[in-house]
Write an enzyme that holds these catalytic residues in place. Sequence first.
Site, PDB file in Angstrom:
ATOM      1  N   LYS A  65       0.837  -1.195   0.000  1.00  0.00           N
ATOM      2  CA  LYS A  65       0.000   0.000   0.000  1.00  0.00           C
ATOM      3  C   LYS A  65       0.884   1.261   0.000  1.00  0.00           C
ATOM      4  O   LYS A  65       1.912   1.304   0.680  1.00  0.00           O
ATOM      5  CB  LYS A  65      -0.888  -0.008   1.261  1.00  0.00           C
ATOM      6  CG  LYS A  65      -1.935   1.097   1.298  1.00  0.00           C
ATOM      7  CD  LYS A  65      -2.784   1.010   2.570  1.00  0.00           C
ATOM      8  CE  LYS A  65      -3.929   2.012   2.556  1.00  0.00           C
ATOM      9  NZ  LYS A  65      -4.789   1.907   3.758  1.00  0.00           N
ATOM     10  N   SER A 140      -9.728   1.716   2.598  1.00  0.00           N
ATOM     11  CA  SER A 140      -8.873   2.499   1.738  1.00  0.00           C
ATOM     12  C   SER A 140      -7.818   1.697   0.986  1.00  0.00           C
ATOM     13  O   SER A 140      -7.281   2.184  -0.005  1.00  0.00           O
ATOM     14  CB  SER A 140      -8.177   3.568   2.582  1.00  0.00           C
ATOM     15  OG  SER A 140      -7.301   2.962   3.520  1.00  0.00           O
ATOM     16  N   SER A 164      -9.917  -0.456   6.731  1.00  0.00           N
ATOM     17  CA  SER A 164      -9.271  -0.258   5.431  1.00  0.00           C
ATOM     18  C   SER A 164      -8.598  -1.487   4.833  1.00  0.00           C
ATOM     19  O   SER A 164      -8.266  -1.483   3.652  1.00  0.00           O
ATOM     20  CB  SER A 164      -8.261   0.884   5.517  1.00  0.00           C
ATOM     21  OG  SER A 164      -8.938   2.122   5.542  1.00  0.00           O
TER      22      SER A 164
END
Lengths: 473, 490
Positions: A65, A140, A164
């Site tokens: 990420k 996210s 997330s």
Amino acid sequence: MLAQLREQILAGSAEEYLSRLFDRIDRSKLNAFTTLDRENALGQAREFDRSPRKGLMAGIPIAIKDGISTMGIETTCSSRILKGYIPPYDAHVIERLKAEGAIIMGKTNMDEFAMGTSTETSAFGPTRNPWDLQRVPGGSSGGSAACVAAGEAPCSLGSDTGGSVRCPASFCGVVGLKPTYGLVSRYGLIAYANSLEQIGPITRTAEDSAFLLDVIAGHDPRDSTSAPAAAKGRYLDGLDGGVKDLLIGVPDEYFGEGVDPMVEKAVWDSVSVLEGLGATWQRVSLPHTRYALATYYIIAMSECSSNLARFDGLRYGRRPGDDKDWHTTFSEIRSAGFGPEAKRRILLGTYALSAGYYGRYYLKALQVRTLIKQDFERALEKVDLLASATMPFPAFRIGERISDPLSLYMADIFTVPVNLAGVPAISIPCGFADGLPIGLQLIGRPFQESLLLRAAQAYQATTPHHLRTPEVA
Amino acid sequence: MDDVIIGLEVHVQLNRLSSKLFCGCSTDYHNDPPNSHTCPVCLGLPGSLPVINRKAVEFSIRVGLALNCRIEQQTMFYRKNYYYPDLPKGFQISQYDFPLATGGHIMIKGEDGERNIRITRAHMEEDPGRLVHAGTIDRAKYTMVDYNRCGMPLLEVVTEPDLRSPKEARAFLDKLRTILEYLDVFDGSLEGSMRVDSNISLAGGDRAEVKNISSFKGVEKALSYEITRQRNLRRRNIRVVQETRHFDELRNVTVSIRSKEEAHDYRYFPEMDLVPIRVADWVPNVQASLPELPDARRDRFREQYGISDDHAKSLTSEIKVADFYEQVASRTDPRLAAVWIADVLKGELNYRSLGIDRFSPDHMVEIVSMLASQEITEDGAVILLRTLLDRKIPSLVDTEKPGATKAGGQLSVRVCDLVGSLGLARAGDQAVRAAVRDAVAECASAVSDYRSGNERAINFVVGVVMKKTRGRASPAEAHRMVQEEIEKGS
């Protein structure tokens, strides 16, 4: 899968395997990656093929990420304000991965600074859901979940502040684990709400989740909230222990209004499956659930208003235009650099911490947080783990909710209480609604990830949901 | 100045620590290029996290105890949020509720006698970076930031508004510095090691805060200016407004930088990246390891060495002087040593802006011993001190570097050799007596003045004796012998 992949790579070629992934990404319509570290990664793969090294992750590529610092690889949190920022150091988890021989493929798309449930707030465009390109992948960590679901990476890391990791895992039909607060070092994770977040693995199976957690969990003296070494388990060991001895709690508050009936049915079916494997279940109550969203958003926004103050363009990141006096320059850089959701949360958080409001909002939220934590402690005294839907509904359409922040925030109702309580939770695929994956959330006691993984493994051993793959490219 | 009310906030760098407050960077940056003592943590790079320097907590407890404060059971850190280019995180990690130390006091020399000054609190925080301008602030085209200082461990000591004059403020700072140096947590000689914010008002008026005064002299000057300014406003019936002012050290004035309306809202809230520290458990050990503090040492000096309270105070006001005195006093007459160090040596050092480490205790022992045995006169001793100080003899600090032997360094100069080469040996009785006889014979008119009742006329004759012996006679002795000689002849 990862264990087998390691043997396959060793027997075959790391470079060949990685090239296939990059080819796939090149053809992809998902927009799962913000940065590909192609040359470096292929170089490392070639080097591995020439002289294979040992390690749990030897030769295995992984996607990271974009909120996790990677030395020498641009790290932007999918924000314009960090465009061009190349960290001079590796996050603890990246050090661990490299030490075990993993190859960092690149950085994955996310909601800007992890603020979102859909990856639509990324400055670099939304990531698409591999099961339906018109739909969001969740957020996210949308890029990290989508790339694993679509076979663009065998595994990835995300971060989970209010869901997330679990939300995109649920929407994309993969496994996402949010570890106990303190189990995985946050050193190098760019903070959104630092009292809530943890880095977690996103994989195809529970076994791979355990595999990756074995690598990244453990004490780090650079993170003062890092748990002592003894808190770390051996997650692959005992994975096949079954669920015969487990008592599962089903929280009343996590069903009913606002939950898609097909999602609700899938969760009950899953509880039945576990029951069929020998577990027992009972209803439990988490009475303060209705305050969780307000509590979460006040705390997260307050913390983010402070955490994001450092982005002033002075030392790193984008610095457009001419310098004026520092005050004007900071304002211009921040006005141009942050997207609307980041600005909204910074403003609301600043307000909540202001003199005269602190007691009414932030302090009150901290008090309610304690009550929510106690809800989980009480429930988990009676039962071994809790089962619920991860998300109240399957993936929604791109653009469907982004203009209505409140309805978007509501989607986090089952995930944020877990972060407030600091307990671990896992989302695993448990069915489909009109072709879209549904996630089952299992929540456990602090540092009992082993138990969660054991239940998830038992479930996956008798169900096919995680084996289905989307028809992409 | 009965109507003057002053409170101080003193920022002390705990610069005897070797690493910064929240990272491993070295605190020894003063001679190094800008931004060479930085890391992801003190630069506030995204993703970096603070880790408390436990030694800094211990040092702070030490100070808290020495200032007679109560140490909190459990202390924690807060974020103080504001924007400034020298603040790389956009917040400063500081303390707010549950500061480490509260409710203390110390004694200072006040305008009339000893005064007790109450300490509100002492809390830990990180130092920001430093802005540097090419030329003056007004003229520089751009500002540069040096983050070497960023993350230096600071202790902020806040007093109650108990001080009544700029002089008392200065006395407080001097005492605080002495205590900090005794505790070995602080070196006041390093630039920017102590910075002062001060609140000042006249009774009944609003207060002004003068920020960031970086020298002791500056504090006195800034406060004096501020008192005059506020008095003049009052005389013209203009109200003093509550505001923040800046002290311009070049022009010796304070200028307004912020009104009350523009005051910052720092949005303090807990720093969740750090965990609360149970300091109560540390207190017994720290307490036990506290060194003797200035006031206690002063009392001991008085009793152990039989010296006056003034001398004891003067000798203990700097730890290095006190250590120096004890080295000398243990090897020679402690009373004579007190007089010569407190009254003479300190003055000679001050005059030259030198520290006491520029003088060898061995030399002092020799000088005091020769005085005690009357081998040299007081005048001769002063000449010896000045000669040793002005010969630019390498300091002890230099010669004590590893490898250099003491004998090969400063001690190659021996006081007894100097006495010889400068001809300072006290004249023998015979020589003095001869000089007295000659002087009395030569100064007939002074002698007759003396005989006719002008007692002071004898001083002229003694002066001639001193000249004849080139100062090697004791003036008192010479006086007595001249008197005898005149009376013998009458």
